[in-house]
Write a protein that holds these residues in place. Structure first.
Motif, PDB file in Angstrom:
ATOM      1  N   ILE A   1       0.840  -1.204   0.000  1.00  0.00           N
ATOM      2  CA  ILE A   1       0.000   0.000   0.000  1.00  0.00           C
ATOM      3  C   ILE A   1       0.873   1.251   0.000  1.00  0.00           C
ATOM      4  O   ILE A   1       0.690   2.159  -0.812  1.00  0.00           O
ATOM      5  N   MET A   2       1.844   1.286   0.904  1.00  0.00           N
ATOM      6  CA  MET A   2       2.688   2.469   1.055  1.00  0.00           C
ATOM      7  C   MET A   2       3.476   2.792  -0.202  1.00  0.00           C
ATOM      8  O   MET A   2       3.446   3.911  -0.712  1.00  0.00           O
ATOM      9  N   VAL A   3       4.178   1.812  -0.731  1.00  0.00           N
ATOM     10  CA  VAL A   3       5.095   2.076  -1.835  1.00  0.00           C
ATOM     11  C   VAL A   3       4.343   2.417  -3.122  1.00  0.00           C
ATOM     12  O   VAL A   3       4.779   3.275  -3.892  1.00  0.00           O
ATOM     13  N   ASN A   4       3.189   1.794  -3.345  1.00  0.00           N
ATOM     14  CA  ASN A   4       2.440   2.093  -4.560  1.00  0.00           C
ATOM     15  C   ASN A   4       1.780   3.456  -4.502  1.00  0.00           C
ATOM     16  O   ASN A   4       1.823   4.210  -5.467  1.00  0.00           O
ATOM     17  N   ILE A   5       1.181   3.787  -3.373  1.00  0.00           N
ATOM     18  CA  ILE A   5       0.552   5.104  -3.256  1.00  0.00           C
ATOM     19  C   ILE A   5       1.602   6.209  -3.340  1.00  0.00           C
ATOM     20  O   ILE A   5       1.475   7.145  -4.128  1.00  0.00           O
ATOM     21  N   LEU A   6       2.668   6.101  -2.544  1.00  0.00           N
ATOM     22  CA  LEU A   6       3.697   7.140  -2.551  1.00  0.00           C
ATOM     23  C   LEU A   6       4.452   7.186  -3.878  1.00  0.00           C
ATOM     24  O   LEU A   6       4.817   8.264  -4.352  1.00  0.00           O
ATOM     25  N   GLY A   7       4.692   6.008  -4.496  1.00  0.00           N
ATOM     26  CA  GLY A   7       5.395   5.973  -5.776  1.00  0.00           C
ATOM     27  C   GLY A   7       4.621   6.658  -6.884  1.00  0.00           C
ATOM     28  O   GLY A   7       5.183   7.417  -7.680  1.00  0.00           O
ATOM     29  N   ILE A   8       3.307   6.431  -6.933  1.00  0.00           N
ATOM     30  CA  ILE A   8       2.488   7.062  -7.970  1.00  0.00           C
ATOM     31  C   ILE A   8       2.396   8.567  -7.724  1.00  0.00           C
ATOM     32  O   ILE A   8       2.466   9.361  -8.665  1.00  0.00           O
ATOM     33  N   ILE A   9       2.271   8.969  -6.453  1.00  0.00           N
ATOM     34  CA  ILE A   9       2.234  10.402  -6.146  1.00  0.00           C
ATOM     35  C   ILE A   9       3.557  11.065  -6.555  1.00  0.00           C
ATOM     36  O   ILE A   9       3.564  12.122  -7.191  1.00  0.00           O
ATOM     37  N   LEU A  10       4.683  10.437  -6.200  1.00  0.00           N
ATOM     38  CA  LEU A  10       5.992  10.993  -6.559  1.00  0.00           C
ATOM     39  C   LEU A  10       6.153  11.075  -8.075  1.00  0.00           C
ATOM     40  O   LEU A  10       6.592  12.100  -8.605  1.00  0.00           O
ATOM     41  N   TYR A  11       5.785   9.997  -8.770  1.00  0.00           N
ATOM     42  CA  TYR A  11       5.939   9.996 -10.224  1.00  0.00           C
ATOM     43  C   TYR A  11       5.080  11.083 -10.871  1.00  0.00           C
ATOM     44  O   TYR A  11       5.534  11.789 -11.766  1.00  0.00           O
ATOM     45  N   GLY A  12       3.847  11.225 -10.395  1.00  0.00           N
ATOM     46  CA  GLY A  12       2.969  12.280 -10.918  1.00  0.00           C
ATOM     47  C   GLY A  12       3.561  13.660 -10.669  1.00  0.00           C
ATOM     48  O   GLY A  12       3.530  14.527 -11.553  1.00  0.00           O
ATOM     49  N   ASN A  13       4.136  13.871  -9.475  1.00  0.00           N
ATOM     50  CA  ASN A  13       4.741  15.170  -9.160  1.00  0.00           C
ATOM     51  C   ASN A  13       5.959  15.455 -10.032  1.00  0.00           C
ATOM     52  O   ASN A  13       6.152  16.586 -10.480  1.00  0.00           O
ATOM     53  N   ILE A  14       6.786  14.447 -10.264  1.00  0.00           N
ATOM     54  CA  ILE A  14       7.965  14.631 -11.127  1.00  0.00           C
ATOM     55  C   ILE A  14       7.520  15.044 -12.524  1.00  0.00           C
ATOM     56  O   ILE A  14       8.043  15.990 -13.114  1.00  0.00           O
ATOM     57  N   CYS A  15       6.542  14.333 -13.058  1.00  0.00           N
ATOM     58  CA  CYS A  15       6.059  14.619 -14.419  1.00  0.00           C
ATOM     59  C   CYS A  15       5.402  15.994 -14.507  1.00  0.00           C
ATOM     60  O   CYS A  15       5.574  16.708 -15.497  1.00  0.00           O
ATOM     61  N   MET A  16       4.631  16.364 -13.469  1.00  0.00           N
ATOM     62  CA  MET A  16       3.985  17.682 -13.453  1.00  0.00           C
ATOM     63  C   MET A  16       5.027  18.795 -13.438  1.00  0.00           C
ATOM     64  O   MET A  16       4.864  19.808 -14.122  1.00  0.00           O
TER      65      MET A  16
ATOM     66  N   ARG B   1      -2.857  14.542 -19.471  1.00  0.00           N
ATOM     67  CA  ARG B   1      -3.941  13.689 -19.967  1.00  0.00           C
ATOM     68  C   ARG B   1      -4.188  12.461 -19.096  1.00  0.00           C
ATOM     69  O   ARG B   1      -5.256  11.886 -19.157  1.00  0.00           O
ATOM     70  N   VAL B   2      -3.202  12.049 -18.320  1.00  0.00           N
ATOM     71  CA  VAL B   2      -3.393  10.852 -17.485  1.00  0.00           C
ATOM     72  C   VAL B   2      -3.400  11.156 -15.982  1.00  0.00           C
ATOM     73  O   VAL B   2      -3.402  10.243 -15.177  1.00  0.00           O
ATOM     74  N   GLN B   3      -3.455  12.449 -15.622  1.00  0.00           N
ATOM     75  CA  GLN B   3      -3.399  12.776 -14.191  1.00  0.00           C
ATOM     76  C   GLN B   3      -4.590  12.228 -13.420  1.00  0.00           C
ATOM     77  O   GLN B   3      -4.459  11.829 -12.261  1.00  0.00           O
ATOM     78  N   TYR B   4      -5.773  12.161 -14.038  1.00  0.00           N
ATOM     79  CA  TYR B   4      -6.934  11.596 -13.333  1.00  0.00           C
ATOM     80  C   TYR B   4      -6.775  10.083 -13.156  1.00  0.00           C
ATOM     81  O   TYR B   4      -7.192   9.531 -12.143  1.00  0.00           O
ATOM     82  N   ILE B   5      -6.162   9.436 -14.133  1.00  0.00           N
ATOM     83  CA  ILE B   5      -5.908   7.994 -14.008  1.00  0.00           C
ATOM     84  C   ILE B   5      -4.897   7.752 -12.893  1.00  0.00           C
ATOM     85  O   ILE B   5      -5.060   6.832 -12.086  1.00  0.00           O
ATOM     86  N   LEU B   6      -3.854   8.580 -12.837  1.00  0.00           N
ATOM     87  CA  LEU B   6      -2.861   8.458 -11.770  1.00  0.00           C
ATOM     88  C   LEU B   6      -3.519   8.667 -10.403  1.00  0.00           C
ATOM     89  O   LEU B   6      -3.297   7.880  -9.474  1.00  0.00           O
ATOM     90  N   SER B   7      -4.356   9.704 -10.286  1.00  0.00           N
ATOM     91  CA  SER B   7      -5.035   9.974  -9.011  1.00  0.00           C
ATOM     92  C   SER B   7      -5.988   8.846  -8.651  1.00  0.00           C
ATOM     93  O   SER B   7      -6.049   8.416  -7.498  1.00  0.00           O
ATOM     94  N   GLY B   8      -6.738   8.353  -9.630  1.00  0.00           N
ATOM     95  CA  GLY B   8      -7.673   7.258  -9.384  1.00  0.00           C
ATOM     96  C   GLY B   8      -6.960   5.984  -8.971  1.00  0.00           C
ATOM     97  O   GLY B   8      -7.453   5.229  -8.120  1.00  0.00           O
ATOM     98  N   THR B   9      -5.785   5.748  -9.537  1.00  0.00           N
ATOM     99  CA  THR B   9      -5.012   4.557  -9.202  1.00  0.00           C
ATOM    100  C   THR B   9      -4.577   4.581  -7.743  1.00  0.00           C
ATOM    101  O   THR B   9      -4.582   3.560  -7.067  1.00  0.00           O
ATOM    102  N   VAL B  10      -4.209   5.769  -7.253  1.00  0.00           N
ATOM    103  CA  VAL B  10      -3.813   5.908  -5.846  1.00  0.00           C
ATOM    104  C   VAL B  10      -4.965   5.474  -4.939  1.00  0.00           C
ATOM    105  O   VAL B  10      -4.780   4.703  -3.998  1.00  0.00           O
ATOM    106  N   VAL B  11      -6.172   5.950  -5.241  1.00  0.00           N
ATOM    107  CA  VAL B  11      -7.342   5.608  -4.416  1.00  0.00           C
ATOM    108  C   VAL B  11      -7.681   4.124  -4.552  1.00  0.00           C
ATOM    109  O   VAL B  11      -7.908   3.425  -3.563  1.00  0.00           O
TER     110      VAL B  11
END
Length: 195
Positions: free
Chosen positions: A29-44, A127-137
């Motif tokens: 749970i921890m690594v996937n949620i934090l990893g997706i958040i970090l990756y989204g932030n890097i790309c943004m 274009r994929v930020q909502y998918i990234l956010s939805g994946t976290v949830v």
């Protein structure tokens, strides 16, 4: 992120009963949620500044190296999360994870990151930020539901009995999936031009 890497394992260990065997689920749970958040932030951050992507494409290093760095950063983040999780578990008197449990969490992490890196290279993070956010949830809900299932319990018992085979399978999967994702990412990124 450092606060979350230490805070999440503390919170999860406080909430989980000491006698309950949860394996790598809190790490997953921890690594996937934090990893997706970090990756989204890097790309943004890369896309936020005008000319940021052009500057990367015109950098004096090859596009293969730029792609490899992204995979290395996300892999290093997994190692950092795992180290933080294990240190907290050690301090709180919890049992440390077996290598196959860590590789189990890593294989799910690699699937997510290995899918998102080429997609973001192809269509951009906006274009994929909502998918990234939805994946976290969804990851939080899916993992917690999966933990209580009969399938999870039986798989854990099978993996416990065949630890060497489990380690070999998870290592092989991680290597193959990362290599395929890396090759796809390079093909997509090499088509981008400085314009």
């Amino acid at each position: 992120m450092i606060v979350f890497i230490i805070g999440m394992p503390v919170f999860l260990n406080l909430k989980v009963n000491r006698g309950l065997e949860v394996g790598a689920v809190p790490l997953l749970i921890m690594v996937n949620i934090l990893g997706i958040i970090l990756y989204g932030n890097i790309c943004m951050e890369e896309e936020k500044y005008p000319g940021g992507e052009i500057a990367l494409l015109c950098a004096p290093c090859s596009k293969k190296i730029l792609v490899a760095v992204r995979y290395l950063v996300m892999s290093a983040f997994f190692l950092l999360c795992t180290t933080g999780y294990e240190v907290v578990a050690l301090i709180m008197g919890r049992r440390l994870l077996y290598i196959w449990q860590i590789l189990q969490a890593m294989s799910v992490y690699i699937i997510l990151i290995g899918i998102f890196i080429p997609i973001v290279y192809k269509v951009g993070v906006i274009r994929v930020q909502y998918i990234l956010s939805g994946t976290v949830v969804l990851m939080g809900f899916a993992v917690s539901m999966f933990t209580n299932s009969e399938f999870f319990t039986s798989m854990t018992e099978i993996l416990n009995r065949n630890r060497n085979l489990a380690v070999a399978c998870f290592c092989g999967f991680c290597i193959v999936f990362t290599a395929v994702s890396y090759i796809i990412s390079i093909k997509i990124y090499e088509k981008k031009e400085c314009s």
